[in-house]
Design an enzyme around this catalytic site. Structure first.
Site, mmCIF file in Angstrom:
data_model
loop_
_atom_site.group_PDB
_atom_site.id
_atom_site.type_symbol
_atom_site.label_atom_id
_atom_site.label_comp_id
_atom_site.label_asym_id
_atom_site.label_seq_id
_atom_site.Cartn_x
_atom_site.Cartn_y
_atom_site.Cartn_z
ATOM 1 N N TYR A 220 42.961 37.543 37.553
ATOM 2 C CA TYR A 220 42.219 38.494 38.368
ATOM 3 C C TYR A 220 42.182 39.864 37.701
ATOM 4 O O TYR A 220 43.226 40.388 37.295
ATOM 5 C CB TYR A 220 42.887 38.612 39.752
ATOM 6 N N PHE A 294 33.829 45.041 42.408
ATOM 7 C CA PHE A 294 33.969 44.721 40.988
ATOM 8 C C PHE A 294 35.142 43.748 40.875
ATOM 9 O O PHE A 294 36.251 44.064 41.303
ATOM 10 C CB PHE A 294 34.285 45.965 40.150
ATOM 11 N N GLU A 295 34.861 42.584 40.295
ATOM 12 C CA GLU A 295 35.954 41.642 40.015
ATOM 13 C C GLU A 295 35.566 40.862 38.784
ATOM 14 O O GLU A 295 34.399 40.495 38.637
ATOM 15 C CB GLU A 295 36.108 40.586 41.132
ATOM 16 N N ILE A 296 36.522 40.626 37.918
ATOM 17 C CA ILE A 296 36.339 39.627 36.870
ATOM 18 C C ILE A 296 37.499 38.669 37.080
ATOM 19 O O ILE A 296 38.657 39.077 36.983
ATOM 20 C CB ILE A 296 36.370 40.249 35.462
ATOM 21 N N HIS A 331 41.193 38.686 49.272
ATOM 22 C CA HIS A 331 41.434 38.358 47.857
ATOM 23 C C HIS A 331 42.761 38.962 47.392
ATOM 24 O O HIS A 331 43.544 38.316 46.701
ATOM 25 C CB HIS A 331 40.310 38.932 46.975
#
Ligand SMILES: *[C@@H]1O[C@H](CO)[C@@H](O)[C@H](O)[C@H]1NC(C)=O
Ligand SMILES: *[C@@H]1O[C@H](CO)[C@@H](O)[C@H](O)[C@H]1NC(C)=O
Length: 432
Positions: A220, A294-296, A331
């Site tokens: 994450y 924003f998440e990668i 999350h």
């Protein structure tokens, strides 16, 4: 007789002054030590080495021909957001995707308009995929009474809870918490980068973040961490922490970084659990979360049976509608419960703005590759270089790298970094 002796003793004590009684002091000291020992159980240990640093702190020559990860950029949008969507895709294209060309999957709860498809397809040099989320995955699930839910949503809106009066916002948060990870179009990918309409990137991203995530075994990645609006999720933390307990999941140091232990002594402590944002033992949640617009991240992590069963429990509960649970705290609680500190990455080198909040690093001294033809084609100028900077050709002046209080950032990073500002030590115990 016993009673008589006791009252006599009490009277004597009162005459001498209660504060002079050694028994009282022993009891008070005992209570104090019990509280200290309790709080120490939540101490986040300082790791013996840095577990998370920027993948690169200087510009790289983009490896345009290197192999790519099995990854996609994903945006949920509506037809009427064509301009905001174009703005984000254009910004990402200029700062990253012109070199790396990761496919972009667009999701909508309605069929796409020709205009949206044409405009967005023309904005990027990468492949674009336009998908539609079926109604049964988007609207109220069958176990939710629609009239009740709508009345609750209306009441939340009238109470002024952020975005809580909008029905689609509730559907969206539920979607991003669960079904997003089952979308047909994403099944073939391992990694995703979540992109929101109307955001800005302000530094060049000259390496492949998916590849680095995979190489460093991360699950994450985020840019910004902040406090949740408490009224959106009064019962969320209790439900998640009860579930964690039912599954016998031990508290990682990431989980502890989300807790503010209670100073109320035993046996009164657990009565605090009547209040919101506390677990059944009475300890509190600081509401710090990764800002999930924003998440990668690793799709497999969220597709796992563990995560999906947590989601199902929350979905059955109805808090997506009777409260306004956001996907960000969900999350975050899941990642902090199920992942290890070294699996979480802060993209300190990525300049990002959404709404009024931003992170924008200073440029790394001597790390801007002024001769690079590839980079110069994109932008030949950049803001000054500043000692300690970690960015590549960032456009902000570097005097202020974030416009958000640092508390959550420091707190959520405390399990994986050795440098802990003294203020965090203080805040971690005293505030809540
Ligand atoms: C996007 O544009 C390219 C080139 O103009 C075209 O080949 C492709 O089919 C378009 N994709 C979509 C989804 O319209
Ligand atoms: C190039 O950088 C400058 C200054 O850092 C910035 O103002 C400008 O918007 C950038 N131009 C592009 C095309 O990104």
């Amino acid at each position: 007789m016993l009673h008589h002796r006791f009252t006599q003793r009490l009277q004597r004590l009162r005459r001498r002054g209660l504060h002079k009684s050694p028994i009282l002091w022993v009891v008070l000291l005992g209570v104090f030590f019990e509280v200290v020992v309790h709080c120490l159980r939540f101490r986040v240990p300082v790791p013996s080495r840095e577990l998370d640093t920027p993948f690169y702190a200087t510009c790289q020559e983009p490896e345009v021909n290197a192999p790519r990860e099995n990854a996609a950029i994903v945006m949920l949008a509506r037809n009427e957001e064509v301009e905001q969507a174009r703005h984000s895709v254009d910004s990402l294209e200029r700062h990253f995707n012109q070199w790396f060309k990761y496919p972009i999957v667009f999701l909508n709860d309605e069929p796409w308009s020709k205009e949206f498809i044409d405009v967005l397809n023309a904005t990027t040099s990468a492949e674009t995929i336009f998908e539609y989320v079926p109604k049964e995955e988007w609207l109220f699930p069958e176990w939710i009474d629609e009239n009740d839910a709508k009345a609750s949503i209306k009441a939340q809106g009238e109470a002024g809870i952020l975005y809580a009066g909008k029905e689609t916002y509730h559907h969206m948060c539920r979607f991003f918490s669960g079904y997003f990870y089952q979308v047909e179009a994403l099944k073939k990918y391992r990694w995703y980068w979540r992109l929101e309409p109307d955001v800005d990137f302000s530094c060049a991203i000259t390496y492949d973040p998916f590849r680095e995530m995979a190489r460093h075994k991360k699950v994450y990645g985020y840019t910004i961490a902040l406090w949740e609006e408490k009224r959106t999720c009064p019962t969320l933390f209790r439900k998640v922490s009860d579930w964690k307990e039912s599954q016998n999941i031990a508290s990682t140091s990431m989980w502890k970084a989300g807790i503010t232990p209670s100073w109320v002594p035993w046996p009164f402590r657990s009565s605090l659990s009547w209040f919101s944002h506390r677990d059944k033992y009475g300890d509190g949640w600081n509401t710090c979360h990764y800002w999930s617009n924003f998440e990668i991240a690793d799709l497999d992590f969220f597709r796992s049976e563990r995560y999906q069963s947590l989601f199902r429990m929350l979905d059955q509960d109805g808090g997506f509608y009777y409260e306004r649970w956001g996907d960000a705290p969900i999350h975050t609680l899941a990642v902090n419960m199920l992942a290890q500190p070294h699996q979480i990455h802060h993209f300190a080198d990525i300049g990002y703005r959404h709404d009024t909040f931003y992170q924008c690093p200073a440029n790394a001294p001597g790390g801007q590759l002024p001769e690079s033809k590839t980079l110069n084609k994109a932008n030949e100028s950049w803001a000054p270089e500043i000692e300690g900077g970690v960015g590549c050709r960032c456009e902000c002046d570097g005097s202020r790298t974030r416009n958000i209080p640092n508390f959550c950032q420091n707190r959520l990073r405390s399990p994986n970094t050795m440098s802990r500002p003294w203020s965090t030590w203080f805040q971690e115990w005293v505030f809540f």
